[in-house]
Design a protein around this motif. Structure first.
Motif, PDB file in Angstrom:
ATOM      1  N   SER A 100      -0.541  86.530 -72.460  1.00 37.64           N
ATOM      2  CA  SER A 100      -0.444  87.684 -72.701  1.00 37.64           C
ATOM      3  C   SER A 100      -0.523  89.449 -71.939  1.00 37.64           C
ATOM      4  CB  SER A 100      -1.519  87.787 -74.162  1.00 37.64           C
ATOM      5  OG  SER A 100      -0.968  86.932 -74.721  1.00 37.64           O
ATOM      6  N   SER A 102       0.022  93.302 -72.562  1.00 40.41           N
ATOM      7  CA  SER A 102       0.130  95.191 -73.676  1.00 40.41           C
ATOM      8  C   SER A 102       1.089  95.119 -72.989  1.00 40.41           C
ATOM      9  CB  SER A 102      -0.888  95.461 -73.788  1.00 40.41           C
ATOM     10  OG  SER A 102      -2.273  94.549 -74.497  1.00 40.41           O
ATOM     11  N   ARG A 103       1.376  96.204 -72.039  1.00 38.27           N
ATOM     12  CA  ARG A 103       2.617  96.954 -71.275  1.00 38.27           C
ATOM     13  C   ARG A 103       3.120  96.194 -69.988  1.00 38.27           C
ATOM     14  NH1 ARG A 103       5.906  99.575 -74.424  1.00 38.27           N
ATOM     15  NH2 ARG A 103       4.746 100.158 -76.220  1.00 38.27           N
ATOM     16  N   GLY A 104       2.631  95.519 -68.883  1.00 42.95           N
ATOM     17  CA  GLY A 104       2.851  94.761 -68.846  1.00 42.95           C
ATOM     18  C   GLY A 104       3.133  95.513 -67.330  1.00 42.95           C
ATOM     19  N   HIS A 105       2.820  96.739 -67.104  1.00 41.79           N
ATOM     20  CA  HIS A 105       1.802  97.812 -65.763  1.00 41.79           C
ATOM     21  C   HIS A 105       1.072  97.261 -65.420  1.00 41.79           C
ATOM     22  CE1 HIS A 105       5.753 100.224 -66.865  1.00 41.79           C
ATOM     23  NE2 HIS A 105       5.435 100.412 -67.778  1.00 41.79           N
ATOM     24  N   ASN A 106       0.571  95.575 -64.980  1.00 41.38           N
ATOM     25  CA  ASN A 106      -0.239  96.213 -64.681  1.00 41.38           C
ATOM     26  C   ASN A 106      -0.309  95.869 -62.682  1.00 41.38           C
ATOM     27  OD1 ASN A 106      -3.278  95.591 -64.114  1.00 41.38           O
ATOM     28  ND2 ASN A 106      -3.657  93.601 -64.171  1.00 41.38           N
ATOM     29  N   PRO A 170      -6.273 106.461 -66.463  1.00 38.09           N
ATOM     30  CA  PRO A 170      -6.446 105.912 -65.513  1.00 38.09           C
ATOM     31  C   PRO A 170      -5.355 106.894 -64.651  1.00 38.09           C
ATOM     32  CG  PRO A 170      -5.099 104.534 -66.784  1.00 38.09           C
ATOM     33  CD  PRO A 170      -5.112 105.051 -67.678  1.00 38.09           C
ATOM     34  N   GLU A 171      -4.484 106.839 -63.369  1.00 41.01           N
ATOM     35  CA  GLU A 171      -4.350 107.836 -62.666  1.00 41.01           C
ATOM     36  C   GLU A 171      -2.114 107.736 -63.655  1.00 41.01           C
ATOM     37  OE1 GLU A 171      -3.336 106.359 -58.688  1.00 41.01           O
ATOM     38  OE2 GLU A 171      -5.989 107.489 -58.239  1.00 41.01           O
ATOM     39  N   SER A 176      -1.370 100.310 -71.063  1.00 39.14           N
ATOM     40  CA  SER A 176      -1.952  99.852 -72.773  1.00 39.14           C
ATOM     41  C   SER A 176      -2.805 100.231 -72.280  1.00 39.14           C
ATOM     42  CB  SER A 176      -1.779  98.819 -72.771  1.00 39.14           C
ATOM     43  OG  SER A 176      -2.268  97.702 -72.065  1.00 39.14           O
ATOM     44  N   ASN A 180      -5.057  97.301 -69.547  1.00 33.35           N
ATOM     45  CA  ASN A 180      -5.855  98.310 -68.519  1.00 33.35           C
ATOM     46  C   ASN A 180      -7.714  97.964 -69.121  1.00 33.35           C
ATOM     47  OD1 ASN A 180      -8.051 100.821 -67.806  1.00 33.35           O
ATOM     48  ND2 ASN A 180      -5.805 100.867 -66.872  1.00 33.35           N
ATOM     49  N   GLY A 185     -10.390  98.256 -66.011  1.00 35.06           N
ATOM     50  CA  GLY A 185      -9.551  99.591 -65.005  1.00 35.06           C
ATOM     51  C   GLY A 185     -10.565 100.363 -65.392  1.00 35.06           C
ATOM     52  N   VAL A 186     -10.172 101.704 -64.959  1.00 35.83           N
ATOM     53  CA  VAL A 186     -11.494 102.739 -64.907  1.00 35.83           C
ATOM     54  C   VAL A 186     -10.239 104.084 -64.437  1.00 35.83           C
ATOM     55  CG1 VAL A 186     -12.916 102.011 -63.098  1.00 35.83           C
ATOM     56  CG2 VAL A 186     -11.106 103.125 -61.837  1.00 35.83           C
ATOM     57  N   PHE A 188     -10.671 109.049 -64.667  1.00 37.67           N
ATOM     58  CA  PHE A 188     -11.175 110.093 -63.584  1.00 37.67           C
ATOM     59  C   PHE A 188     -12.320 111.143 -64.433  1.00 37.67           C
ATOM     60  CE2 PHE A 188      -8.107 107.782 -62.112  1.00 37.67           C
ATOM     61  CZ  PHE A 188      -9.141 107.233 -60.877  1.00 37.67           C
ATOM     62  N   VAL A 265      -6.038  89.930 -77.452  1.00 32.39           N
ATOM     63  CA  VAL A 265      -6.420  90.838 -78.606  1.00 32.39           C
ATOM     64  C   VAL A 265      -5.615  91.437 -78.790  1.00 32.39           C
ATOM     65  CG1 VAL A 265      -7.962  93.345 -78.569  1.00 32.39           C
ATOM     66  CG2 VAL A 265      -8.066  91.437 -76.568  1.00 32.39           C
ATOM     67  N   ARG A 511     -11.903  93.076 -59.318  1.00 35.22           N
ATOM     68  CA  ARG A 511     -10.455  93.022 -60.343  1.00 35.22           C
ATOM     69  C   ARG A 511      -9.013  92.805 -59.240  1.00 35.22           C
ATOM     70  NH1 ARG A 511      -6.674  98.089 -62.855  1.00 35.22           N
ATOM     71  NH2 ARG A 511      -5.626  97.808 -63.921  1.00 35.22           N
ATOM     72  N   LYS A 552      -6.115  82.916 -64.763  1.00 38.44           N
ATOM     73  CA  LYS A 552      -6.537  84.016 -64.615  1.00 38.44           C
ATOM     74  C   LYS A 552      -7.823  84.004 -64.478  1.00 38.44           C
ATOM     75  CE  LYS A 552      -5.464  87.675 -66.860  1.00 38.44           C
ATOM     76  NZ  LYS A 552      -5.427  88.062 -68.541  1.00 38.44           N
TER      77      LYS A 552
HETATM   78  C1  LIG Z   1      -0.022 105.197 -58.145  1.00 37.42           C
HETATM   79  C2  LIG Z   1      -0.777 103.656 -59.013  1.00 37.42           C
HETATM   80  C3  LIG Z   1      -1.980 104.227 -59.574  1.00 37.42           C
HETATM   81  C4  LIG Z   1      -2.938 103.574 -60.633  1.00 37.42           C
HETATM   82  N1  LIG Z   1      -4.192 103.792 -60.862  1.00 37.42           N
HETATM   83  C5  LIG Z   1      -4.916 103.163 -61.543  1.00 37.42           C
HETATM   84  C6  LIG Z   1      -6.485 103.660 -61.988  1.00 37.42           C
HETATM   85  O1  LIG Z   1      -6.222 104.933 -62.068  1.00 37.42           O
HETATM   86  N2  LIG Z   1      -6.891 102.653 -63.092  1.00 37.42           N
HETATM   87  C7  LIG Z   1      -6.248 102.203 -63.248  1.00 37.42           C
HETATM   88  O2  LIG Z   1      -7.254 100.514 -63.648  1.00 37.42           O
HETATM   89  N3  LIG Z   1      -4.911 101.176 -62.442  1.00 37.42           N
HETATM   90  C8  LIG Z   1      -4.432 101.892 -62.073  1.00 37.42           C
HETATM   91  N4  LIG Z   1      -3.556 101.209 -61.364  1.00 37.42           N
HETATM   92  C9  LIG Z   1      -3.116 100.150 -62.480  1.00 37.42           C
HETATM   93  C10 LIG Z   1      -1.966 100.006 -63.343  1.00 37.42           C
HETATM   94  O3  LIG Z   1      -1.417 100.255 -63.356  1.00 37.42           O
HETATM   95  C11 LIG Z   1      -2.987 100.525 -64.304  1.00 37.42           C
HETATM   96  O4  LIG Z   1      -4.128  99.604 -64.911  1.00 37.42           O
HETATM   97  C12 LIG Z   1      -2.269  99.626 -65.740  1.00 37.42           C
HETATM   98  O5  LIG Z   1      -2.889 100.344 -67.088  1.00 37.42           O
HETATM   99  C13 LIG Z   1      -2.411  98.734 -66.539  1.00 37.42           C
HETATM  100  O6  LIG Z   1      -1.291  97.949 -66.984  1.00 37.42           O
HETATM  101  P1  LIG Z   1      -0.929  97.586 -68.261  1.00 37.42           P
HETATM  102  O7  LIG Z   1      -2.414  98.282 -69.201  1.00 37.42           O
HETATM  103  O8  LIG Z   1       0.813  97.991 -68.816  1.00 37.42           O
HETATM  104  O9  LIG Z   1      -1.399  96.044 -69.117  1.00 37.42           O
HETATM  105  P2  LIG Z   1      -1.431  94.657 -68.939  1.00 37.42           P
HETATM  106  O10 LIG Z   1      -0.115  94.713 -67.433  1.00 37.42           O
HETATM  107  O11 LIG Z   1      -0.589  94.341 -70.351  1.00 37.42           O
HETATM  108  O12 LIG Z   1      -2.331  93.824 -68.643  1.00 37.42           O
HETATM  109  C14 LIG Z   1      -3.477  93.619 -67.678  1.00 37.42           C
HETATM  110  C15 LIG Z   1      -4.212  92.587 -68.115  1.00 37.42           C
HETATM  111  O13 LIG Z   1      -5.071  92.579 -68.969  1.00 37.42           O
HETATM  112  C16 LIG Z   1      -4.282  91.278 -70.250  1.00 37.42           C
HETATM  113  N5  LIG Z   1      -3.808  91.351 -71.662  1.00 37.42           N
HETATM  114  C17 LIG Z   1      -2.749  92.973 -71.282  1.00 37.42           C
HETATM  115  N6  LIG Z   1      -3.152  92.692 -72.392  1.00 37.42           N
HETATM  116  C18 LIG Z   1      -3.568  91.689 -73.174  1.00 37.42           C
HETATM  117  C19 LIG Z   1      -4.329  90.975 -74.735  1.00 37.42           C
HETATM  118  N7  LIG Z   1      -3.933  91.953 -75.764  1.00 37.42           N
HETATM  119  N8  LIG Z   1      -4.959  90.083 -74.993  1.00 37.42           N
HETATM  120  C20 LIG Z   1      -5.321  89.351 -73.730  1.00 37.42           C
HETATM  121  N9  LIG Z   1      -4.956  89.761 -72.512  1.00 37.42           N
HETATM  122  C21 LIG Z   1      -4.259  91.218 -72.359  1.00 37.42           C
HETATM  123  C22 LIG Z   1      -3.210  91.085 -69.200  1.00 37.42           C
HETATM  124  O14 LIG Z   1      -2.682  89.433 -69.256  1.00 37.42           O
HETATM  125  C23 LIG Z   1      -3.514  91.550 -67.537  1.00 37.42           C
HETATM  126  O15 LIG Z   1      -4.153  90.847 -66.668  1.00 37.42           O
HETATM  127  C24 LIG Z   1      -2.144 102.139 -61.194  1.00 37.42           C
HETATM  128  C25 LIG Z   1      -1.233 101.723 -60.563  1.00 37.42           C
HETATM  129  C26 LIG Z   1      -0.261 102.205 -59.596  1.00 37.42           C
HETATM  130  C27 LIG Z   1       1.541 101.688 -59.215  1.00 37.42           C
END
Ligand SMILES: Cc1cc2nc3c(=O)[nH]c(=O)nc-3n(C[C@H](O)[C@H](O)[C@H](O)COP(=O)(O)OP(=O)(O)OC[C@H]3O[C@@H](n4cnc5c(N)ncnc54)[C@H](O)[C@@H]3O)c2cc1C
Ligand SMILES: Cc1cc2nc3c(=O)[nH]c(=O)nc-3n(C[C@H](O)[C@H](O)[C@H](O)COP(=O)(O)OP(=O)(O)OC[C@H]3O[C@@H](n4cnc5c(N)ncnc54)[C@H](O)[C@@H]3O)c2cc1C
Lengths: 573, 573
Positions: A100, A102-106, A170-171, A176, A180, A185-186, A188, A265, A511, A552
């Motif tokens: 799963s 949420s946005r896949g922007h990890n 985050p930055e 999502s 995050n 995630g963190v 600032f 979640v 992480r 995972k």
């Molecule tokens: C330049 C740059 C700067 C960045 N700065 C930061 C920063 O300051 N802080 C930071 O934390 N990150 C940072 N990132 C990393 C990342 O971009 C972010 O953490 C982003 O928010 C994560 O993507 P997401 O929220 O779409 O999570 P997702 O990719 O959707 O999920 C993150 C993780 O949680 C799991 N997951 C998601 N949704 C669910 C669900 N509903 N149920 C169960 N499991 C789930 C996923 O399997 C995955 O392992 C940075 C990246 C870049 C390229």
């Protein structure tokens, strides 16, 4: 036959034939409808796209091995919680692994890529993307998986709430809030620890059951009436304390659903920071590379005393250099000749910065800020050669301080992407973050170790020490051209070597990327990996068929043979 | 035969004959030695003792039913972790339930009493009572189960550390830091949420395995050497980040070991508050009973903005009345005629207080405190009739503000016991604490409801609203003469009725007495008690024989038939 309508998948999970997959997929399609199931076929182009315009969901756009290394069989977009439940039940029936997002922007950690190729990737955010509540009096929100930081920011502005509450992002803002926080995630602002600031979860378990944690585990009076009237649990009015008190009564389970594969979640609460009604960002630059330990030792007491109120970050100059200009501005050498000390000194000079740059902020009413700023300036400028800057002192275009000033208010911005966009071609990012004491000697040792390994790998070193309440996340950024196979191989070697180097010193990562989870989990070795055994016991109890995100965080269900699946230190291609 | 050496137990757990118990006990004695096993026999006097002088470990000295209602078969005092492991393995072999306490001072919640009579009560604190580390730079400590708040306080004084770090204690200091945090107890400095401020645990699981959580799950370099040299895990030098970073890598498991029966904690870290170098306690009194909602609505924004930095507490005047004088000072009536409104008004007047008393403090350097105090005073004194007091304004003997001024610095004191010592004969205390929104209307509704039920039960109402970061713990104190069976029965009726009243409104309790756990767990009813099913799945996986604290927080292992064991709303004797 209905199955014939489903395209043939390119990647299949263990135990699946094309036929079985098609059976599965046609059943799945009947649940979510045709437009919400996308099968990755031989013809699907795995497009990385651009950080901004394309939502890369098929694979890790910042791939560490091959694009094709971690790719799902199909992408499904459930429209609501009961579809998630149906999908999970179907996956149990077929023993289909489901990953799963949420946005896949990890980005830096695997993006949307599943650990087990051929998994069903479930995009929770496409349809479930509503802000269910923002309570600006009690300072919390309740959101669905797809809600992004940007979306929340826009919501607050639109509803005139920004003068009451801030978000912490985050930055970048396209991720999502839920994903995050789940990945711990963190951000600032002083609310930078997203997991700490979550409050209340709704989760679909591997058996399809829906759970609300904390106070959500008690129905509200209206919810009880709705239950009697047949409203499904996920749509019942929640307990009004769900987002106010985390622990509820009895075992507090939330943690086992973070960085884990124990549940999916569907809703989560986050505490929001009350607008502090006053904010002053600042920057301190340090001249010499060797100033690092002195600076860290100054930071420790300030941070633990909350004089530094947010996750203080001390940036290596390479990061700022990359922010302002492409690599060619600083060197004529090719990518396999890392920037030299002299070039870094020159960059610092050219940019009017230092070898280390501290960016921080104080929050609160004027007299409080004044008192805090005074102490901060006095202490942080004790290092000879240090210089103090406020916003008005930096007038250059794309000033990092100005950009960071937004980040430290919780406002995500695209400037943080500048360095990735122009540093080198196909610039790709892998994040490697060991935890250490907030202590000059540890910082220096870790930095030297990393720098030497970067030199061996012929890569430019980038890093930020992000100082939490009692420890540092040393966020080391490994940056490479993903289309250069030899460079990628050096990156694999570098990160796997650093994991081991760190573990040898007792430093563990907080992480990681899907491809590195096994090796890192393996470094948590106390008492014969006792914690992993505990994780496995819980995993197997909650998910006996092992369908949720196998692998995972290195947690493999009993149906997977770890010795076959785990990717260890020697996994370099 | 060895067994003959062990006395005959008065209370036996399910499935035990005297003979089986004696087999068990003689094996146990062989592990811990004779002086560390104390069997409760027909001849054992169950002595309540005094709060101060006697460590009542056999039963709940503040019993709600009979003294004999929740009593163990024996009390065991393991000398070290490996004995704990051996005991747990022995309990598995015999299917003996084992109830662990660290000090057993859980007054108001059952004290040392086990939920299942005849359990082996394991006193973790008798021998394992060392302060393993206090790091005043990084502001944390690592302790064994027996370490009390008082002991830590004395340690800091003795080692001249009090100008660097403070502890955060509950009102009384004789309890254990670990037991209190595990039960999610609270204190009154800004570090008042003890569970939130724990960092890193060492746990013996039901199978006897030893786990360290968070960063403790990674061995330190020295630890690895010790492991090779045969040093047992519990004695290996821990990872230096164990007390610095909570989450570690992967699923974060700590929460499932709080308010639970999933493990036995053998070491735990706590974050300590850096000495804020400045502290000003204050008090605000409010004239009228009906001022309550206005005061709470003023508190909400101040607290969420951290202008009120600690767990703000708003006290009902009865508590202060009891602190200063015995009940006879305020009324000539017997105990079953509760104090009247007029008598409460008279008490407030006599004591120069109000019907509600707010006690708070500001922390930090002078300019910060000044800014915070100014806002606080301005806001909190908006209610007509409110009065503002600093320490120097209260010169009476046993001033509650002076006493509280210590508590709010984390210094436990015995004054907090005054009211229990002299209010009525055999004065006994049951704590009942629903969670609610920080909102005047909720507070008023909850208060009215409780007051009416107290009146029906013919008991004096006592209460404190303790305001956390986003919610209130409404700590209602039910006070009675434990030797008066009729009064006890009224208390049983009162608390069981209040639990239901609160649940009807969606208010749940955060912690409770062993005798009330089932009823309260049952009020967490969302989706057919989905959270309880999750708790049970985890419990059964970790403890298949169901030996650890069966029934704790209402979680019964599969070997116990809940329908037979649970004590519900009708359990009034
Ligand atoms: C330049 C740059 C700067 C960045 N700065 C930061 C920063 O300051 N802080 C930071 O934390 N990150 C940072 N990132 C990393 C990342 O971009 C972010 O953490 C982003 O928010 C994560 O993507 P997401 O929220 O779409 O999570 P997702 O990719 O959707 O999920 C993150 C993780 O949680 C799991 N997951 C998601 N949704 C669910 C669900 N509903 N149920 C169960 N499991 C789930 C996923 O399997 C995955 O392992 C940075 C990246 C870049 C390229
Ligand atoms: C006048 C008065 C005022 C009080 N004020 C407060 C207050 O301000 N704040 C507050 O929190 N409490 C308060 N209390 C309640 C109580 O006295 C304290 O919480 C006390 O610290 C608890 O006792 P203990 O620490 O010895 O815990 P214990 O009784 O040892 O344990 C508490 C719980 O944790 C479990 N446990 C203990 N050790 C372990 C272990 N090693 N492994 C697994 N489980 C374990 C026990 O089974 C028990 O359920 C007050 C009581 C009175 C009478």
């Amino acid at each position: 036959k209905e199955a014939s309508k489903v395209p043939v998948a390119r990647f299949l999970p263990p135990g699946f034939t094309t036929e079985k997959f098609q059976d599965f997929a046609s059943r799945l399609q009947a649940i979510v409808s045709r437009e919400n199931l996308f099968v990755v076929t031989e013809d699907t182009a795995l497009e990385d796209g651009d950080y901004l315009t394309i939502d890369c969901q098929t694979h890790d756009m910042h791939f560490l091995y091959e694009r094709e290394e971690f790719v799902g069989s199909a992408l499904v977009h459930p429209r609501n919680v009961s579809e998630v439940q149906e999908i999970v039940r179907l996956c149990n029936e077929f023993v289909m692994p489901v990953w799963s997002i949420s946005r896949g922007h990890n980005i830096g950690y695997g993006g949307a890529a599943p650990r087990v190729s051929g998994s069903l990737v479930m995009h929770m955010g496409t349809h479930m993307n509503k802000i269910l509540e923002v309570d600006a009096e009690n300072c919390f929100c309740l959101v669905e998986p797809g809600v992004t930081f940007l979306q929340m920011q826009e919501y607050l502005i639109k509803h005139n709430l920004i003068d009451k509450v801030w978000i912490d992002a985050p930055e970048l803002g396209f991720g999502s809030m839920i994903g995050n926080a789940l990945d711990r995630g963190v951000g600032f602002t002083p609310y930078g620890d997203h997991w700490m600031n979550h409050c209340g979860m709704e989760i679909v378990l591997a058996n399809g059951e829906l759970v609300r944690t904390g106070m959500g585990a008690m129905s509200s009076p209206e919810g009880r009436k709705q239950a009697k009237a047949g409203v499904p649990p996920q749509d019942q009015t929640p307990n009004e304390c769900w987002q106010l008190f985390n622990y509820g009564f009895g075992p507090y389970n939330d943690g086992i659903f973070s960085q884990s594969n124990n549940g999916i979640v569907t809703k989560m609460g986050m505490w929001m920071m009350p607008n502090p009604h006053g904010y002053t960002p600042f920057m301190v630059t340090y001249e010499k590379d060797s100033d690092l330990p002195a600076v860290i030792d100054i930071i420790r007491p300030l941070r633990v005393n909350m004089v530094l109120q947010n996750a203080a970050s001390l940036r290596h100059v390479a990061l700022d250099a990359a922010h302002y200009h492409p690599r060619t501005e600083y060197t004529d050498d090719t990518f396999d000749v890392p920037l030299t000390e002299e070039q870094l000194d020159a960059a610092a000079k050219k940019l009017d910065l230092g070898r280390w740059i501290y960016m921080g902020a104080v929050y609160g009413p004027e007299p409080v800020r004044k008192a805090l700023l005074e102490v901060t300036k006095k202490e942080m400028c004790k290092v000879p050669g240090s210089r103090w800057f406020l916003l008005e002192d930096r007038k250059e275009e794309f000033s990092t301080l100005h950009s960071r000033a937004e980040t430290m208010m919780g406002i995500p911005n695209w400037d943080e992407l500048r360095w990735l966009k122009h540093w080198i071609p196909n610039c790709t990012f892998l994040s490697f973050s060991p935890i250490s004491k907030v202590d000059g000697q540890s910082a220096w040792k870790q930095y030297q170790m990393a720098k030497n390994r970067f030199a061996e790998a012929k890569l430019d070193f980038f890093g930020i020490f992000s100082i939490g309440l009692r420890e540092m996340h040393n966020v080391i950024c490994i940056v490479y051209n993903r289309e250069d196979a030899a460079m990628r191989k050096r990156v694999q070697w570098l990160v796997r070597t650093l994991i081991q180097d760190c573990a040898d010193n007792g430093w563990g990562e907080f992480r990681t990327h899907v491809g590195l989870m096994d090796q890192i989990a393996d470094t948590y070795d106390f008492n014969g990996h006792a914690l992993m055994k505990l994780n496995e016991t819980i995993k197997n109890a909650l998910d006996p068929k092992g369908i949720l995100a196998p692998g995972k965080s290195g947690v493999w269900p009993k149906s997977y043979d770890r010795s076959k699946w785990a990717l260890g230190q020697d996994y370099i291609k």
